[in-house]
Structures are given as C-alpha cells and as structure tokens.
Design an enzyme around this catalytic site. Sequence first.
Site, PDB file in Angstrom:
ATOM      1  N   GLN A  97       0.819  -1.219   0.000  1.00  0.00           N
ATOM      2  CA  GLN A  97       0.000   0.000   0.000  1.00  0.00           C
ATOM      3  C   GLN A  97       0.854   1.271   0.000  1.00  0.00           C
ATOM      4  O   GLN A  97       0.471   2.285  -0.590  1.00  0.00           O
ATOM      5  CB  GLN A  97      -0.946  -0.004   1.198  1.00  0.00           C
ATOM      6  CG  GLN A  97      -2.054  -1.029   1.050  1.00  0.00           C
ATOM      7  CD  GLN A  97      -3.043  -0.979   2.196  1.00  0.00           C
ATOM      8  OE1 GLN A  97      -2.860  -0.284   3.182  1.00  0.00           O
ATOM      9  NE2 GLN A  97      -4.113  -1.750   2.067  1.00  0.00           N
ATOM     10  N   GLY A 145      14.582   2.224  -5.282  1.00  0.00           N
ATOM     11  CA  GLY A 145      15.608   1.836  -4.308  1.00  0.00           C
ATOM     12  C   GLY A 145      16.991   2.257  -4.793  1.00  0.00           C
ATOM     13  O   GLY A 145      17.164   3.341  -5.362  1.00  0.00           O
ATOM     14  N   GLU A 147      15.224  30.500 -15.986  1.00  0.00           N
ATOM     15  CA  GLU A 147      13.965  31.153 -16.424  1.00  0.00           C
ATOM     16  C   GLU A 147      13.170  31.660 -15.219  1.00  0.00           C
ATOM     17  O   GLU A 147      11.946  31.613 -15.217  1.00  0.00           O
ATOM     18  CB  GLU A 147      13.099  30.173 -17.225  1.00  0.00           C
ATOM     19  CG  GLU A 147      13.854  29.471 -18.309  1.00  0.00           C
ATOM     20  CD  GLU A 147      13.716  30.140 -19.650  1.00  0.00           C
ATOM     21  OE1 GLU A 147      12.917  31.075 -19.760  1.00  0.00           O
ATOM     22  OE2 GLU A 147      14.441  29.739 -20.565  1.00  0.00           O
ATOM     23  N   GLY A 148      13.902  32.130 -14.203  1.00  0.00           N
ATOM     24  CA  GLY A 148      13.275  32.613 -12.981  1.00  0.00           C
ATOM     25  C   GLY A 148      13.212  31.509 -11.957  1.00  0.00           C
ATOM     26  O   GLY A 148      12.634  30.446 -12.209  1.00  0.00           O
TER      27      GLY A 148
HETATM   28  P1  FAD Z   1      20.668  34.306  -7.722  1.00  0.00           P
HETATM   29  O1  FAD Z   1      19.858  35.358  -8.418  1.00  0.00           O
HETATM   30  O2  FAD Z   1      21.978  34.704  -7.121  1.00  0.00           O
HETATM   31  O3  FAD Z   1      19.777  33.639  -6.612  1.00  0.00           O
HETATM   32  C1  FAD Z   1      20.302  32.795  -5.583  1.00  0.00           C
HETATM   33  C2  FAD Z   1      19.162  32.446  -4.635  1.00  0.00           C
HETATM   34  O4  FAD Z   1      18.651  33.638  -4.035  1.00  0.00           O
HETATM   35  C3  FAD Z   1      17.962  31.811  -5.365  1.00  0.00           C
HETATM   36  O5  FAD Z   1      17.350  30.856  -4.550  1.00  0.00           O
HETATM   37  C4  FAD Z   1      17.037  32.999  -5.570  1.00  0.00           C
HETATM   38  O6  FAD Z   1      15.677  32.634  -5.743  1.00  0.00           O
HETATM   39  C5  FAD Z   1      17.261  33.752  -4.262  1.00  0.00           C
HETATM   40  N1  FAD Z   1      16.871  35.152  -4.377  1.00  0.00           N
HETATM   41  C6  FAD Z   1      17.425  36.126  -5.167  1.00  0.00           C
HETATM   42  N2  FAD Z   1      16.773  37.274  -5.024  1.00  0.00           N
HETATM   43  C7  FAD Z   1      15.773  37.048  -4.129  1.00  0.00           C
HETATM   44  C8  FAD Z   1      14.728  37.841  -3.578  1.00  0.00           C
HETATM   45  N3  FAD Z   1      14.534  39.126  -3.927  1.00  0.00           N
HETATM   46  N4  FAD Z   1      13.880  37.277  -2.689  1.00  0.00           N
HETATM   47  C9  FAD Z   1      14.009  35.952  -2.344  1.00  0.00           C
HETATM   48  N5  FAD Z   1      14.971  35.153  -2.838  1.00  0.00           N
HETATM   49  C10 FAD Z   1      15.841  35.693  -3.721  1.00  0.00           C
HETATM   50  N6  FAD Z   1      20.706  32.582 -18.331  1.00  0.00           N
HETATM   51  C11 FAD Z   1      20.657  33.186 -19.557  1.00  0.00           C
HETATM   52  O7  FAD Z   1      20.654  34.415 -19.650  1.00  0.00           O
HETATM   53  N7  FAD Z   1      20.664  32.440 -20.708  1.00  0.00           N
HETATM   54  C12 FAD Z   1      20.686  31.083 -20.688  1.00  0.00           C
HETATM   55  O8  FAD Z   1      20.685  30.458 -21.761  1.00  0.00           O
HETATM   56  C13 FAD Z   1      20.737  30.410 -19.414  1.00  0.00           C
HETATM   57  N8  FAD Z   1      20.853  29.041 -19.352  1.00  0.00           N
HETATM   58  C14 FAD Z   1      21.032  28.429 -18.117  1.00  0.00           C
HETATM   59  C15 FAD Z   1      21.307  27.051 -18.067  1.00  0.00           C
HETATM   60  C16 FAD Z   1      21.532  26.436 -16.834  1.00  0.00           C
HETATM   61  C17 FAD Z   1      21.868  24.978 -16.803  1.00  0.00           C
HETATM   62  C18 FAD Z   1      21.434  27.178 -15.638  1.00  0.00           C
HETATM   63  C19 FAD Z   1      21.651  26.519 -14.315  1.00  0.00           C
HETATM   64  C20 FAD Z   1      21.183  28.538 -15.691  1.00  0.00           C
HETATM   65  C21 FAD Z   1      20.991  29.184 -16.915  1.00  0.00           C
HETATM   66  N9  FAD Z   1      20.794  30.579 -17.004  1.00  0.00           N
HETATM   67  C22 FAD Z   1      20.743  31.216 -18.238  1.00  0.00           C
HETATM   68  C23 FAD Z   1      20.870  31.395 -15.786  1.00  0.00           C
HETATM   69  C24 FAD Z   1      19.608  31.395 -14.924  1.00  0.00           C
HETATM   70  O9  FAD Z   1      18.575  32.070 -15.554  1.00  0.00           O
HETATM   71  C25 FAD Z   1      19.996  32.000 -13.556  1.00  0.00           C
HETATM   72  O10 FAD Z   1      20.822  31.050 -12.911  1.00  0.00           O
HETATM   73  C26 FAD Z   1      18.790  32.330 -12.696  1.00  0.00           C
HETATM   74  O11 FAD Z   1      18.126  33.463 -13.190  1.00  0.00           O
HETATM   75  C27 FAD Z   1      19.165  32.578 -11.219  1.00  0.00           C
HETATM   76  O12 FAD Z   1      20.226  33.442 -11.113  1.00  0.00           O
HETATM   77  P2  FAD Z   1      21.469  33.092 -10.170  1.00  0.00           P
HETATM   78  O13 FAD Z   1      21.924  31.723 -10.498  1.00  0.00           O
HETATM   79  O14 FAD Z   1      22.460  34.208 -10.319  1.00  0.00           O
HETATM   80  O15 FAD Z   1      20.890  33.063  -8.706  1.00  0.00           O
END
Ligand code: FAD
Length: 348
Positions: free
Chosen positions: A243, A303, A327-328
């Site tokens: 279950q 597992g 993408e956010g």
């Molecule tokens: P940060 O912005 O530094 O965030 C770190 C943490 O803090 C996260 O948990 C975030 O949610 C949190 N945080 C930040 N601000 C706040 C707030 N105001 N309130 C609460 N929490 C917050 N980018 C491109 O431009 N082109 C691409 O083609 C592309 N491809 C990608 C492919 C991969 C495999 C990956 C991993 C990323 C890619 N990205 C690309 C980048 C991606 O869009 C960013 O990583 C993403 O927007 C987050 O930015 P950061 O990694 O700098 O994190």
Amino acid sequence: FEAGEIPDIRGLARELGSLGLLGMHLEGYGCAGMSATDYGLACLELEASDSGVRSLVSVQGSLAMFAIWRWGSEEQKQEWLPRMATGEAIGCFGLTEADHGSDPGSMRTTAKRDGGDWVLNGSKMWITNCSVAEVAVVWAQTDEGIRGFVVPTNTPGFSAPVIKHKLSLRASVTSELVMDNVSLPADAVLPEVRGLKGPLACLNEARVGIVWGSMGAARASFEAAVRYSQERVQFGKPIAGFQLTQKKLADMYLELSKGMLLAIHLGRMKDAGTLRPEQVSLGKLNNVREALEICRTARTILGANGISLEYPVIRHANNLESVLTYEGTVEMHTLVVGQALTGVDAFR
Ligand code: FAD
C-alpha cells in the site's frame, strides 16, 4: 548525459529543424506557425527524453528566435530566422551575468556608441548553446537603458568558454559569453524594444514550454516507477502490491494529472491571447516543483537502482534542479504570484 555532451549537436539541430520544432509557434520566415498548445506538447515529449534536448529547442525558438521575431528589424529577421528554423544556425540568449541573475536589471555589460557603430563589453554566465551558436542575442546597458543586440559569434572579441563540472543538464552545452570590445554595426541593435520588457517577454515565451516540458520529465519518471514496482519482488511479492508504494504512485499520478491540466489550460489561454505573466509564473512554479517531487519519489521506489543512470529517474531529477532555477527561480515566481495577489512588490 553521462558523457556531458550532445553528440553531433549540429545534426540534432538540423533534425529538430526538419521536424518543424525550432520556432515552432512563430509565424513566417520558415517557422511552422503552430499553436502554443502544439508547441507545449512538443516540449513535453522532448523533455520526456531529456531536459537538455528541450532546453536546446526552448533557447533556440522561444528565446533567440522569438527575440528577433518580436523585436528585430525586417533585415535581422530575414538574415537569421529561416536558417535558425532549419537548425542550420544555432542561437543563444545572453541575459544572466555571474553577479546578476535574478536581478538582471543590474547587469554590467555595456554597449556604447562609437560613431555609427556599437562597442560591447562585458560577460554573461550560464548561457545555453553559446559555444556552439552562430548568433547570440545579448542584452546590455546603453545610454537609452537596456537594449538587445544580434551578435554573430564570429565577431572579433567574442568568446564562449564552456562551463564544465555540471551535475545537472549535462546533455546541454552551457558557456560563458565574453565580449571584449566587440564592434557591431548600427543596425545590430533590436530596434523595437527598450528596457527589461524585451528579455522578460522572451522568458515568458520559454516558460510556457517549461510548464509542459517539466511534466514530460515527470511522466517518464512516473512510468519508470510503475514498471519497476510491478517487476521488483520483495517479501515474496511485487513492491507494487504494498500500500505504501501504491500511495506514492497515486500521489505522483495526481500531481502529474493536475500539472498536465494546468499546462493545457495555460496553453489554450496563450492561444486565446488572454494569458498573463503571473499565470505563467504560477504554472512554472507549480509544474517544475511538482515534477521534481515526482522524480524524487520515483527514485525511492527504485531503491538503489534509483541512483543509477541505467534508469532515467535520477537523470531527470538532476536536470530539473536546473529547470527549477533557470527562467526565474522558484522564489522569483513565488514573488510574482505574491505581487499579483497583494499588489505589493516584495522583490526588494
Ligand atoms: P541568484 O539570483 O543569485 O539567486 C540565488 C538564490 O537567491 C535563489 O534561490 C534565488 O531565488 C534567491 N533570491 C534572489 N533574489 C531574491 C529575492 N529578492 N527574494 C528571495 N529570494 C531571492 N541565463 C541566460 O541568460 N541564458 C541562458 O541560456 C541560461 N541558461 C542556463 C542554463 C543552466 C543549466 C542554468 C543553471 C542557468 C541558466 N541561465 C541562463 C541562468 C539562470 O537564468 C539564472 O541562474 C537564474 O536566473 C538565477 O540566477 P542566479 O543563479 O544568479 O541566482
């Protein structure tokens, strides 16, 4: 995924192009002109194979091609879109910087006028497809605010060092995008948009594909878990007969079904022209989060085999960690929904 590369990425891009999947939901210029719902279904099936393949298609069609299609000049469209639709030219989208991810408005990359030309300096980080791309859509600070540029990647001063050691989206090429005095003609700028609205509109397009695609990864993991539970025998019977296993499967299927219905609903709203950005955020937030949860639960059903690449589950789960962030992030979409509900901006 295991090798950390897409073998023959150019051949794959041309094959995806021949199927009409690149810029699939765009009209004209050799694009298939299908609906957002059709495009979503394609993303779902592509991501059921691997999020990296869907990322290739999303970045090409929804980010790079959409930016040119929506904000470009007729000359830019004629020059790039037909070749991008066939997969002959690969595109990338440079928004994120090493120090500016969730807050792209603070970007440091600049484009300065030099007589009639533009000179771009700065670097972007985490750029999908960049090192294999013929063209980059790059966003930079100018005297007129943030603007987009169509940058042929063979322009002197442009380079794309590959990012190694990823444990997620390994079947996707990710690079830095470095511009050292990249000189471009006056008509390299996207003429139809100024400000963050430009890149944000592109991201909104791509997120619709993710709402669907994430459900593809979840479905593949769910199906693997059902099959495994029927075949794996413990305590003298298939684990499907316990279950606790059935509860996991029922809960996974519940979220999969809800996520699919949400994707279909949002896809149809997009086709009707009524979809709002906060509704896209709601869909991306829910479906990626639930898809990841489904994959993690599937992993427990498998597992120890759940951690092996012999099965698709841990690969999908690892991939979705990237999808949760790009993408956010999940937090950013939560704040978008919170703002829509309360009228209060909690980003700063
Ligand atoms: P940060 O912005 O530094 O965030 C770190 C943490 O803090 C996260 O948990 C975030 O949610 C949190 N945080 C930040 N601000 C706040 C707030 N105001 N309130 C609460 N929490 C917050 N980018 C491109 O431009 N082109 C691409 O083609 C592309 N491809 C990608 C492919 C991969 C495999 C990956 C991993 C990323 C890619 N990205 C690309 C980048 C991606 O869009 C960013 O990583 C993403 O927007 C987050 O930015 P950061 O990694 O700098 O994190």
